[in-house]
Design an enzyme around this catalytic site. Structure first.
Site, short mmCIF file in Angstrom:
data_model
loop_
_atom_site.label_atom_id
_atom_site.label_comp_id
_atom_site.label_asym_id
_atom_site.label_seq_id
_atom_site.Cartn_x
_atom_site.Cartn_y
_atom_site.Cartn_z
N GLU A 138 0.82 -1.23 0.00
CA GLU A 138 0.00 0.00 0.00
C GLU A 138 0.85 1.27 0.00
O GLU A 138 0.64 2.18 0.82
CB GLU A 138 -0.97 -0.01 1.20
CG GLU A 138 -2.03 -1.06 1.09
CD GLU A 138 -3.15 -0.96 2.13
OE1 GLU A 138 -3.04 -0.16 3.08
OE2 GLU A 138 -4.14 -1.70 1.97
N GLU B 59 -5.55 -8.28 -0.34
CA GLU B 59 -6.25 -8.00 0.91
C GLU B 59 -7.72 -7.80 0.54
O GLU B 59 -8.03 -6.87 -0.22
CB GLU B 59 -5.71 -6.75 1.61
CG GLU B 59 -4.34 -6.96 2.23
CD GLU B 59 -3.87 -5.77 3.05
OE1 GLU B 59 -4.72 -5.08 3.64
OE2 GLU B 59 -2.64 -5.56 3.10
O1 AHR Z 1 -5.23 -5.85 6.93
C1 AHR Z 1 -5.11 -4.74 7.77
C2 AHR Z 1 -4.36 -3.60 7.10
O2 AHR Z 1 -5.13 -3.09 6.04
C3 AHR Z 1 -3.04 -3.92 6.45
O3 AHR Z 1 -1.98 -3.88 7.33
C4 AHR Z 1 -2.89 -2.83 5.44
O4 AHR Z 1 -2.15 -3.23 4.32
C5 AHR Z 1 -4.32 -2.46 5.09
O5 AHR Z 1 -4.52 -1.11 5.12
#
Ligand code: AHR
Length: 509
Positions: A179, A298
């Site tokens: 990210e 994610e």
């Molecule tokens: O999954 C939780 C968080 O969400 C992770 O650390 C990050 O990559 C995202 O913003």
């Protein structure tokens, strides 16, 4: 809805001649971050009655196997942008305790790369490692790669051997940071800065191992201002050097707007299609025949706007963070997100359910206590068990319902996967309607003779029902009644607000 109050049937046709693509096993991946209790008192808890000699909780590992997880992304997440991999290897008593700035916690490094590889070996999971492009860069990524994957005969590979791991880890898939588009990220960068760093890192890593599979950071959400421009700039710089671009997608019910929440997959499908379009646009501009695939590394339901019900101090070790408890409604949305990923199997070739244990997770634990399945466990486990093979094109003709965020949305969301060897077909379907059953008709004639093997449902008269330590089996799937197959047509009634798996086996007459 008709005037008499019954919902008209939703319908679609299945034909093996119309396929989207093969499901890549990596679509059933997950994610372990050094965050809250995902690692400590999650997968790892020495002294727990179920822990093995290495401190891994066997009750959790058993559930991980049942869940059918294929890959695990590690060690973050936001955590990776401050990660010092060398702190996490070697004798435990010599490992330093450090501040983790991402989550304002204290990291003991008791569990590190070695223990993660042990976890992967014991569960048969493929590791997906992320490198730190926040506080670190090219040289550190090379050092980690050499430590992990080079056989021996160099200072770093011999260090691994001295630490007890003679065989190289052979980690194939690597994420180039996490990210990096987000201002919250340690070492946050502009698309130009990140694109250049990702390209330099990828090029150098490939000098050690040309066949690595590399993931460039895409956007941390479709709502971020830089979305799509970020991907275009990053891919301009990295197109020939990476295999995947990532996307991260989290959904929650906002201001009680459940109808829109139930339609979250509309947004995810649009997000996926926009990233695919951006990849192909860059490819066309570069006159490249190469195709970049998507790693949705994610995804989940995550109640980011809810306050943490647990008291947490700054710099605690493994505090209770992001321990969302999922309802039946959440599981239905979650299932629909999975359907969205499968419906794009031609381009989504990796995905990571964020995360695996305790932190927005399908598996929960209590320190010294039990481990149990959240409601979201079931759609994932069923899809991983039976959603293997080729995804068939499903064009749904469905009644719709109005939503504030997405306009009129079909009540039915569905996909189908066929196992080409056995001819078995599995349909995954969600009824987004909150109050009425949805009649479903599937024309199977193109498939040849099939019989119904089972129709399992996750639904409940209480859509807020959850599983807890005290009632771990309050919500479990049940068999549907009344589903029939005759003359090549399947008829079913999908319960209100339900996730469904309908399995058909090929009839050998
Ligand atoms: O999954 C939780 C968080 O969400 C992770 O650390 C990050 O990559 C995202 O913003």
């Amino acid at each position: 809805m008709s005037e008499s109050g019954t919902t008209p049937a939703a319908r679609f046709t299945l034909d093996p001649a119309f396929a989207i693509g093969d499901v890549h096993p990596r679509v059933y991946g997950s994610f372990v971050e050094h965050l809250g209790r995902c690692v400590y008192t999650g997968v790892y808890e020495p002294g727990h009655p179920a822990a093995d000699a290495d401190g891994l909780r066997q009750d959790v590992l058993e559930l991980v196997r049942e869940l059918g997880v294929t890959t695990v992304r590690y060690p973050g997440g936001n955590f990776v942008s401050g990660y010092r991999w060398e702190d996490s290897v070697g004798p435990r008593e010599e490992r330093p305790t450090r501040l983790d700035l991402a989550w304002r916690t204290t990291e003991t490094n008791e569990f590190g790369l070695r223990e993660f590889m042990d976890f992967c070996a014991k569960t048969g999971i493929e590791p997906m490692m992320a490198v730190n492009l926040g506080t670190r860069g090219v040289e550190d990524a090379l050092r980690l790669l050499e430590y992990a994957n080079h056989p021996d005969g160099t200072e770093l590979s011999d260090r691994r051997v001295a630490h007890g791991d003679k065989e190289p880890y052979g980690i194939k898939m690597w994420c180039l940071g996490n990210e990096m588009d987000g201002p919250w990220q340690i070492g946050h960068k502009t698309a130009e800065e990140y694109g250049r760093l990702a390209a330099e890192t990828a090029r150098a890593m490939r000098m050690i191992e040309p066949d690595l599979e590399l993931v460039a950071c895409g956007s941390s959400g479709s709502g971020i201002e830089t979305f799509a421009a970020w991907e275009a700039t990053v891919l301009e710089a990295t197109y020939d050097l990476v295999d995947h671009i990532s996307l991260h997608a989290y959904y929650e019910e906002i201001d009680g707007d459940r109808d829109s929440f139930l339609a979250s997959a509309v947004d995810l499908e649009h997000f996926i299609e926009a990233v695919v379009a951006t990849c192909d646009h860059v490819g066309a501009r570069l006159k490249s025949k190469k195709r970049i695939n998507l790693s949705c590394d994610e995804w989940n339901v995550w109640y980011q706007k809810r306050p943490n019900p647990h008291q947490v101090e700054d710099w605690q070790v493994a505090p209770r963070l992001l321990e969302d408890v999922y309802s039946v409604t959440d599981a239905v949305v979650f299932g629909s997100l999975l359907i969205a990923l499968l419906r794009h199997a031609d381009r989504v070739t990796a995905a990571s359910l964020a995360q695996l244990v305790n932190v927005i997770a399908p598996i929960m634990t209590e320190p010294g206590g039990p481990a149990w399945r959240q409601t979201t466990f079931y759609p994932f486990a069923q899809a991983s068990a039976y959603g293997r093979g080729r995804v068939l094109r499903v064009e749904v003709d469905s009644p719709t319902y109005p939503t504030a965020r997405f306009g009129d949305v079909p009540l039915l969301h569905a996909t189908a996967v066929t196992d080409e060897e056995t001819g078995a077909v599995t349909v995954f379907a969600v009824n987004r309607g909150q109050t009425r059953a949805l009649p479903l008709t599937i024309d199977l004639r193109g498939l040849g003779a099939h019989t119904l093997a089972e129709h399992l449902v996750l639904a409940d008269s209480d859509p807020e029902a959850t599983n807890t330590a005290d009632r771990p089996d309050r919500v479990t799937p049940h068999s549907a009644t009344g589903t029939t197959v005759s003359d090549g047509v399947l008829h079913a009634e999908l319960e209100p607000l339900s996730w469904n798996m309908i399995r058909l086996t090929s009839r050998q007459d």
